[in-house]
Design a protein around this motif. Structure first.
Motif, short mmCIF file in Angstrom:
data_model
loop_
_atom_site.label_atom_id
_atom_site.label_comp_id
_atom_site.label_asym_id
_atom_site.label_seq_id
_atom_site.Cartn_x
_atom_site.Cartn_y
_atom_site.Cartn_z
N THR A 69 -41.79 26.33 92.41
CA THR A 69 -40.83 25.60 91.58
C THR A 69 -41.63 24.70 90.64
OG1 THR A 69 -39.23 25.62 93.40
CG2 THR A 69 -38.82 24.09 91.59
N VAL A 70 -41.31 24.75 89.36
CA VAL A 70 -42.05 24.04 88.32
C VAL A 70 -41.12 23.03 87.67
CG1 VAL A 70 -43.39 24.27 86.19
CG2 VAL A 70 -43.42 26.12 87.90
N ARG A 71 -41.61 21.81 87.49
CA ARG A 71 -40.83 20.81 86.73
C ARG A 71 -41.74 20.16 85.68
NH1 ARG A 71 -38.69 15.29 86.62
NH2 ARG A 71 -36.49 15.42 86.05
N LEU A 72 -41.31 20.18 84.43
CA LEU A 72 -42.00 19.49 83.35
C LEU A 72 -41.14 18.32 82.93
CD1 LEU A 72 -43.13 22.74 81.74
CD2 LEU A 72 -44.72 20.84 81.94
N SER A 73 -41.76 17.17 82.66
CA SER A 73 -40.98 15.95 82.46
C SER A 73 -41.68 14.98 81.53
CB SER A 73 -40.73 15.28 83.81
OG SER A 73 -41.97 14.94 84.43
N LYS A 74 -40.91 13.97 81.12
CA LYS A 74 -41.43 12.83 80.36
C LYS A 74 -41.36 11.61 81.25
CE LYS A 74 -41.00 12.71 75.96
NZ LYS A 74 -40.53 12.48 74.58
N SER A 150 -51.49 31.67 76.17
CA SER A 150 -50.10 31.51 76.59
C SER A 150 -49.22 31.05 75.44
CB SER A 150 -50.01 30.49 77.72
OG SER A 150 -48.67 30.13 78.01
N ALA A 151 -47.93 31.28 75.58
CA ALA A 151 -46.96 30.73 74.63
C ALA A 151 -47.01 29.21 74.68
CB ALA A 151 -45.55 31.21 75.00
N ASP A 152 -46.91 28.58 73.51
CA ASP A 152 -46.97 27.12 73.43
C ASP A 152 -45.67 26.51 73.95
OD1 ASP A 152 -48.43 24.68 72.34
OD2 ASP A 152 -46.51 24.54 71.29
N LEU A 153 -45.79 25.38 74.65
CA LEU A 153 -44.62 24.72 75.22
C LEU A 153 -43.96 23.73 74.26
CD1 LEU A 153 -46.01 24.07 78.81
CD2 LEU A 153 -44.24 25.72 78.16
N GLY A 154 -44.59 23.43 73.15
CA GLY A 154 -43.99 22.58 72.15
C GLY A 154 -44.06 21.10 72.46
N ARG A 155 -43.21 20.32 71.75
CA ARG A 155 -43.30 18.86 71.79
C ARG A 155 -42.11 18.19 72.45
NH1 ARG A 155 -45.78 16.54 66.14
NH2 ARG A 155 -47.69 17.78 66.10
N SER A 156 -41.16 18.93 72.98
CA SER A 156 -39.99 18.31 73.60
C SER A 156 -39.54 19.16 74.78
CB SER A 156 -38.85 18.18 72.58
OG SER A 156 -38.33 19.45 72.25
N ARG A 165 -37.43 30.92 77.62
CA ARG A 165 -36.44 31.95 77.30
C ARG A 165 -37.06 33.09 76.48
NH1 ARG A 165 -33.13 27.27 76.53
NH2 ARG A 165 -33.44 27.37 74.25
N ALA A 166 -38.06 32.75 75.67
CA ALA A 166 -38.67 33.75 74.79
C ALA A 166 -39.86 34.46 75.43
CB ALA A 166 -39.11 33.08 73.50
N ASP A 167 -40.50 33.83 76.42
CA ASP A 167 -41.74 34.37 76.98
C ASP A 167 -41.91 33.82 78.39
OD1 ASP A 167 -44.23 35.55 77.25
OD2 ASP A 167 -44.92 34.96 75.26
N THR A 168 -43.08 34.01 78.96
CA THR A 168 -43.43 33.44 80.27
C THR A 168 -44.68 32.59 80.08
OG1 THR A 168 -42.55 35.39 81.40
CG2 THR A 168 -43.93 33.92 82.70
N PRO A 169 -44.51 31.31 79.75
CA PRO A 169 -45.68 30.45 79.54
C PRO A 169 -46.53 30.35 80.81
CG PRO A 169 -43.68 29.42 78.71
CD PRO A 169 -43.26 30.60 79.52
#
Length: 249
Positions: A69-74, A150-156, A165-169
């Motif tokens: 299980t993966v969680r990305l956060s601010k 890998s696909a970039d995860l962006g800034r937000s 949704r577009a790839d598997t980072p």
């Protein structure tokens, strides 16, 4: 067998105070004390094994595959794509056993910077444990590094969700000593997003959900343990809440 002595009364009172303060803040926020804004995902971790001298931690040294299980956060969170201390939480599931909760924060890759949480804009980058681990007499830092292919995860958080949704980072897992280079030990793939309800139910315990050979060390380990305890108590969560249903496979 090593016996850990009970905490002194002042230490016990301090622990109680920190936990109570974290509980009160969590109830005030109606959610997590640390890294309240985030997105959670199905994932998979593949461990290749440790190159060079073994760490003494079987989960890192021996090849394996773990549903994750993966969680990305601010951390704060700041609005939109403003700089913030970004967080990555991984729960590696063991069938019939305690999971491994690895929590890392945005930091620098160099030895002098891997101990410091550093604000940044992009979710693709270096995340390290900040606080070191002990494996026997060894001090170890763990990290998740950007995969250049890998696909970039962006800034937000919104761009993170869009990337899945577009790839598997992917992110690369690594281990290092206090001054040594990162040694690549595995890879994390980030899949489908979990629901907001599943994200809210997740509760990590970086101090206790560990491989048997590892323990947290350093001056921040105690504070981190008590803060997460209080945060879980405020939400009525346990150290293994969430992330254990079929949706995470």
């Amino acid at each position: 067998m090593t016996v850990t002595p009970p905490p002194s009364r002042p230490a016990g009172r301090a622990a109680t105070a920190v936990e109570r303060a974290s509980t009160a803040l969590g109830r005030l926020r109606h959610g997590r004390v640390l890294h309240p804004a985030g997105r959670s995902f199905v994932g998979e971790t593949v461990i290749w094994g440790t190159p060079g001298p073994p760490t003494g931690v079987a989960l890192l040294d021996d090849p394996g595959r773990y549903r994750t299980t993966v969680r990305l956060s601010k951390g704060t969170p700041t609005p939109g794509s403003w700089p913030d201390v970004l967080g990555l939480a991984l729960r590696l599931h063991h069938d019939g056993g305690r999971p491994f909760d690895l929590l890392v924060s945005s930091s620098g890759a160099a030895p002098v910077l891997r101990n410091l949480p550093l604000p940044r804009r992009r979710f693709s980058g270096t995340y390290s444990t900040i606080t070191c681990y002990r494996a026997g007499r060894r001090r170890l830092w763990l990290a998740a590094l950007a995969d250049p292919d890998s696909a970039d995860l962006g800034r937000s958080l919104a761009t993170v969700a869009a990337a899945t949704r577009a790839d598997t980072p992917r992110l690369v897992l690594a281990v290092a000593s206090a001054v040594g280079p990162w040694r690549l030990v595995g890879q994390v793939s980030v899949g489908a997003q979990l629901s907001a309800r599943e994200d809210a139910a997740l509760a990590f315990d970086p101090a206790r959900n560990l491989p048997p050979e590892l323990r947290m060390a350093g001056p921040l380990a105690w504070l981190r343990d008590q803060t997460y305890r209080g945060s879980r108590r405020a939400r009525g969560a346990t150290a293994q809440s969430g992330g254990s249903t079929a949706a995470t496979v």
